[in-house]
Write a protein that holds these residues in place. Structure first.
Motif, PDB file in Angstrom:
ATOM      1  N   GLY A  18       0.593  -1.163  -0.007  1.00 44.54           N
ATOM      2  CA  GLY A  18      -0.110  -0.105  -0.049  1.00 44.54           C
ATOM      3  C   GLY A  18       0.897   1.177  -0.212  1.00 44.54           C
ATOM      4  N   THR A  19       0.650   2.101   1.193  1.00 45.24           N
ATOM      5  CA  THR A  19       1.490   3.372   1.115  1.00 45.24           C
ATOM      6  C   THR A  19       2.547   3.303   2.175  1.00 45.24           C
ATOM      7  OG1 THR A  19       0.257   4.074   2.870  1.00 45.24           O
ATOM      8  CG2 THR A  19      -0.486   4.750   0.594  1.00 45.24           C
ATOM      9  N   SER A  20       2.867   1.969   2.872  1.00 44.90           N
ATOM     10  CA  SER A  20       3.637   1.889   3.675  1.00 44.90           C
ATOM     11  C   SER A  20       5.015   1.831   3.348  1.00 44.90           C
ATOM     12  CB  SER A  20       3.522   0.238   4.549  1.00 44.90           C
ATOM     13  OG  SER A  20       4.894   0.313   5.560  1.00 44.90           O
ATOM     14  N   PRO A  21       6.192   2.538   3.769  1.00 46.51           N
ATOM     15  CA  PRO A  21       7.562   2.580   3.223  1.00 46.51           C
ATOM     16  C   PRO A  21       8.223   1.342   3.572  1.00 46.51           C
ATOM     17  CG  PRO A  21       7.256   4.109   4.988  1.00 46.51           C
ATOM     18  CD  PRO A  21       5.939   3.507   4.836  1.00 46.51           C
ATOM     19  N   TRP A  22       7.894   0.601   4.588  1.00 44.73           N
ATOM     20  CA  TRP A  22       8.904  -0.419   5.077  1.00 44.73           C
ATOM     21  C   TRP A  22       8.826  -1.839   4.745  1.00 44.73           C
ATOM     22  CZ3 TRP A  22      10.788   3.062   8.280  1.00 44.73           C
ATOM     23  CH2 TRP A  22       9.861   4.002   8.995  1.00 44.73           C
ATOM     24  N   ILE A  23       9.983  -2.610   4.880  1.00 47.04           N
ATOM     25  CA  ILE A  23       9.862  -3.807   4.370  1.00 47.04           C
ATOM     26  C   ILE A  23       9.722  -4.490   5.746  1.00 47.04           C
ATOM     27  CG2 ILE A  23      11.361  -5.828   3.622  1.00 47.04           C
ATOM     28  CD1 ILE A  23      12.623  -3.589   1.554  1.00 47.04           C
ATOM     29  N   PRO A  24       8.555  -5.206   6.104  1.00 47.66           N
ATOM     30  CA  PRO A  24       8.390  -5.701   7.482  1.00 47.66           C
ATOM     31  C   PRO A  24       8.890  -7.106   7.675  1.00 47.66           C
ATOM     32  CG  PRO A  24       6.775  -6.196   5.894  1.00 47.66           C
ATOM     33  CD  PRO A  24       7.599  -5.253   5.017  1.00 47.66           C
ATOM     34  N   GLY A  25      10.276  -7.188   7.758  1.00 45.17           N
ATOM     35  CA  GLY A  25      11.111  -8.388   7.997  1.00 45.17           C
ATOM     36  C   GLY A  25      12.520  -8.181   7.812  1.00 45.17           C
ATOM     37  N   MET A  50       5.081  -4.742  -4.897  1.00 47.43           N
ATOM     38  CA  MET A  50       5.225  -5.887  -4.142  1.00 47.43           C
ATOM     39  C   MET A  50       6.454  -6.094  -3.555  1.00 47.43           C
ATOM     40  SD  MET A  50       4.269  -9.875  -5.274  1.00 47.43           S
ATOM     41  CE  MET A  50       2.205  -9.727  -5.420  1.00 47.43           C
ATOM     42  N   ILE A  51       6.334  -6.920  -2.367  1.00 52.63           N
ATOM     43  CA  ILE A  51       7.498  -7.326  -1.434  1.00 52.63           C
ATOM     44  C   ILE A  51       7.411  -8.842  -1.261  1.00 52.63           C
ATOM     45  CG2 ILE A  51       8.591  -7.272   0.733  1.00 52.63           C
ATOM     46  CD1 ILE A  51       7.633  -4.364   1.140  1.00 52.63           C
ATOM     47  N   SER A  52       8.453  -9.378  -1.489  1.00 51.87           N
ATOM     48  CA  SER A  52       8.336 -11.159  -1.411  1.00 51.87           C
ATOM     49  C   SER A  52       9.822 -11.611  -1.011  1.00 51.87           C
ATOM     50  CB  SER A  52       7.857 -11.782  -2.616  1.00 51.87           C
ATOM     51  OG  SER A  52       7.518 -12.960  -2.477  1.00 51.87           O
ATOM     52  N   THR A  53       9.753 -12.825  -0.981  1.00 49.74           N
ATOM     53  CA  THR A  53      10.950 -13.728  -1.020  1.00 49.74           C
ATOM     54  C   THR A  53      11.344 -14.608  -2.109  1.00 49.74           C
ATOM     55  OG1 THR A  53       9.873 -15.454   0.288  1.00 49.74           O
ATOM     56  CG2 THR A  53      10.607 -13.487   1.531  1.00 49.74           C
ATOM     57  N   THR A  54      12.566 -14.990  -2.060  1.00 48.77           N
ATOM     58  CA  THR A  54      12.847 -15.972  -3.368  1.00 48.77           C
ATOM     59  C   THR A  54      12.053 -17.533  -3.117  1.00 48.77           C
ATOM     60  OG1 THR A  54      14.570 -16.862  -1.685  1.00 48.77           O
ATOM     61  CG2 THR A  54      15.017 -15.371  -3.290  1.00 48.77           C
ATOM     62  N   TYR A  64      18.026   3.638   0.081  1.00 44.05           N
ATOM     63  CA  TYR A  64      16.812   3.959  -0.366  1.00 44.05           C
ATOM     64  C   TYR A  64      15.712   2.665   0.007  1.00 44.05           C
ATOM     65  CZ  TYR A  64      14.834   7.677  -2.993  1.00 44.05           C
ATOM     66  OH  TYR A  64      14.097   8.849  -3.108  1.00 44.05           O
ATOM     67  N   THR A  65      16.133   1.840   0.904  1.00 45.73           N
ATOM     68  CA  THR A  65      15.365   0.755   1.264  1.00 45.73           C
ATOM     69  C   THR A  65      13.914   1.198   1.680  1.00 45.73           C
ATOM     70  OG1 THR A  65      17.221  -0.228   2.376  1.00 45.73           O
ATOM     71  CG2 THR A  65      15.233  -1.052   2.966  1.00 45.73           C
ATOM     72  N   GLU A  66      13.678   2.106   2.261  1.00 50.89           N
ATOM     73  CA  GLU A  66      12.311   2.896   2.508  1.00 50.89           C
ATOM     74  C   GLU A  66      11.989   3.951   1.609  1.00 50.89           C
ATOM     75  OE1 GLU A  66      13.328   3.870   6.548  1.00 50.89           O
ATOM     76  OE2 GLU A  66      13.542   1.824   7.287  1.00 50.89           O
ATOM     77  N   LEU A  67      10.792   3.743   0.865  1.00 55.74           N
ATOM     78  CA  LEU A  67      10.430   4.880   0.358  1.00 55.74           C
ATOM     79  C   LEU A  67       8.711   4.425   0.068  1.00 55.74           C
ATOM     80  CD1 LEU A  67      10.892   3.985  -3.506  1.00 55.74           C
ATOM     81  CD2 LEU A  67      10.900   2.220  -1.728  1.00 55.74           C
ATOM     82  N   ASN A  68       8.191   5.580  -0.464  1.00 56.60           N
ATOM     83  CA  ASN A  68       6.761   5.482  -0.710  1.00 56.60           C
ATOM     84  C   ASN A  68       6.450   4.495  -2.006  1.00 56.60           C
ATOM     85  OD1 ASN A  68       3.911   5.494  -1.292  1.00 56.60           O
ATOM     86  ND2 ASN A  68       3.816   7.440  -0.066  1.00 56.60           N
ATOM     87  N   PRO A  69       5.876   3.016  -1.718  1.00 57.46           N
ATOM     88  CA  PRO A  69       5.905   2.354  -2.740  1.00 57.46           C
ATOM     89  C   PRO A  69       4.798   2.606  -3.830  1.00 57.46           C
ATOM     90  CG  PRO A  69       4.769   1.323  -0.922  1.00 57.46           C
ATOM     91  CD  PRO A  69       5.476   2.643  -0.641  1.00 57.46           C
ATOM     92  N   THR A  70       3.892   3.680  -3.741  1.00 60.26           N
ATOM     93  CA  THR A  70       3.023   3.865  -4.721  1.00 60.26           C
ATOM     94  C   THR A  70       3.637   4.539  -5.830  1.00 60.26           C
ATOM     95  OG1 THR A  70       2.850   6.354  -3.521  1.00 60.26           O
ATOM     96  CG2 THR A  70       0.953   4.561  -3.113  1.00 60.26           C
ATOM     97  N   LEU A  71       5.052   4.728  -5.768  1.00 63.08           N
ATOM     98  CA  LEU A  71       5.793   5.304  -7.009  1.00 63.08           C
ATOM     99  C   LEU A  71       5.504   4.036  -8.189  1.00 63.08           C
ATOM    100  CD1 LEU A  71       7.975   6.530  -8.867  1.00 63.08           C
ATOM    101  CD2 LEU A  71       9.708   5.474  -7.344  1.00 63.08           C
ATOM    102  N   PHE A  72       5.580   2.857  -7.518  1.00 61.49           N
ATOM    103  CA  PHE A  72       5.527   1.626  -8.550  1.00 61.49           C
ATOM    104  C   PHE A  72       4.059   1.149  -8.752  1.00 61.49           C
ATOM    105  CE2 PHE A  72       9.338   0.772  -5.478  1.00 61.49           C
ATOM    106  CZ  PHE A  72      10.066   1.553  -6.277  1.00 61.49           C
ATOM    107  N   GLY A  73       3.178   1.322  -7.604  1.00 61.40           N
ATOM    108  CA  GLY A  73       1.783   0.917  -7.864  1.00 61.40           C
ATOM    109  C   GLY A  73       1.668  -0.513  -8.449  1.00 61.40           C
ATOM    110  N   ALA A  74       0.495  -0.849  -9.153  1.00 58.27           N
ATOM    111  CA  ALA A  74       0.065  -2.163  -9.723  1.00 58.27           C
ATOM    112  C   ALA A  74       1.344  -2.678 -10.777  1.00 58.27           C
ATOM    113  CB  ALA A  74      -1.179  -1.932 -10.449  1.00 58.27           C
TER     114      ALA A  74
END
Length: 371
Positions: free
Chosen positions: A228-235, A268-272, A254-264
């Motif tokens: 959403g709009t959260s700048p954090w990577i939660p983990g 997304m944040i994920s893992t391998t 630049y780990t933290e930023l407003n991800p609405t720059l990327f949008g749909a």
């Protein structure tokens, strides 16, 4: 956002006259180094990245490894289960949701943009959802209009929340790349912003909520987040950086930023682990009926190996792998699986922007698949 965000710093890579400090020798593999995978991952990190992490799955089991460091200027190892921004791999999740709606009879691939978003896109009656999915819409990519580092405007926008509507209008202020939708491939994040809006129009829920409901929860992707709009990577995660000058003498975290720059198109944040699980389920027919998966795997034009939110490549041993890759500015990610699910590889790096990591990553993928 699938290489397009790399345009933001292409000037840095081209004009660089010196490298950044070398990657520390911190490496870690889970299990024996099968077939030199750790050595190959070290080559990726050493040449292109601050840090790298990967997971390989095949008939021999699972291999997971890391290389480089999680934080510049330290010896902190990259967490093998680390989270990262996946960029345009998000598009495959969005495409999966759209195709599920097709399977349910709620939309059609040949529906026009005008049908679902009336008045939003000039010529929208001649642009279809299929063309948004396979990048043949001809719509200008809004990312090309985004300020570029090291400009002050770029850094000033770091925390700003953007709306899809705002970015779509930003794109529409520019002429289309083609006057003939469906004929020419031209990568456009704008198309996926529109698809996100269509998902919300059809379902009454945001694309992120639909991805969570239809994909993340059913597959138990516990490390995958729609931020959403959260700048954090939660983990646990490696830190990502962008350069502050054209000579690559300075970097900012630049780990933290407003991800609405990327949008749909790429938030997304994920893992391998989760990416391998997702592509295994997708190609294994757990998310889509066969006829729609086949369309997903069909190129939109003869010139590009890109279907409906899915790309592919042929390895040197003749095994074709399907998946996607993505840029999220300070993170690059790739995930590919063979159609039969016997070979899977996901890798992420935090780039230095000295060189494009694609060649080194392609070599790693080939080693992982072909041995």
């Amino acid at each position: 956002m699938k290489r397009v965000l790399r345009v933001l710093v292409v000037g840095v890579a081209v004009l660089a006259v010196s490298g950044v400090p070398g990657v520390a020798g911190a490496t870690a593999g889970v299990g024996p180094d099968r077939g030199g995978l750790q050595r190959e991952l070290d080559s990726v990190a050493g040449a292109t990245a601050v840090g790298a992490l990967a997971e390989v799955r095949d008939g021999k089991g699972v291999w997971r490894g890391t290389s480089g460091v999680a934080v510049r200027g330290t010896s902190r190892p990259v967490p093998v289960d680390g989270l990262f921004r996946v960029g345009s791999i998000t598009k495959t999740f969005v495409a999966t949701v759209v195709l599920q709606l097709v399977a349910e009879g709620r939309v059609r691939l040949e529906d026009s943009v005008e049908r679902w978003l009336p008045g939003v896109v000039p010529n929208g009656r001649n642009i279809t959802l299929r063309q948004l999915l396979n990048h043949t819409s001809g719509l200008y990519d809004y990312v090309k209009a985004v300020p570029k580092p090291p400009s002050p405007e770029f850094f000033a926008d770091r925390w700003r929340t953007r709306t899809a509507s705002e970015q779509i209008q930003q794109a529409l202020a520019h002429p289309p790349t083609s006057q003939h939708p469906g004929k020419e491939y031209a990568y456009s994040n704008t198309g996926y912003l529109l698809l996100g809006e269509v998902i919300q129009k059809v379902t009454g829920r945001t694309y992120g909520q639909e991805i969570e409901r239809r994909v993340i929860r059913p597959l138990r992707l516990r490390g995958t987040v729609m931020p959403g709009t959260s700048p954090w990577i939660p983990g646990p995660h490696p830190h990502g950086y962008v350069p502050t000058d054209l000579n690559l003498t300075g970097y900012v975290d630049y780990t933290e930023l407003n991800p609405t720059l990327f949008g749909a198109g790429g938030d997304m944040i994920s893992t391998t682990h989760d990416l391998n699980r997702f592509f295994g389920a997708l190609l294994g027919g757990r998310l889509l009926p066969k006829y729609l998966l086949k369309q997903m795997e069909t190129a939109g034009t003869p010139t590009h190996d890109y279907g409906l939110g899915l790309s592919w490549k042929d390895t040197t041993c003749g095994i074709r792998v399907y998946g996607n890759d993505g840029d999220a500015l300070a993170y690059n990610a790739w995930s590919f699986s063979s159609a039969d699910g016997r070979h899977q590889v996901s890798i992420a790096v935090t780039p230095t922007f000295r060189v494009d990591p694609d060649d080194a990553v392609d070599a790693f993928v080939d080693k992982a698949v072909c041995g």
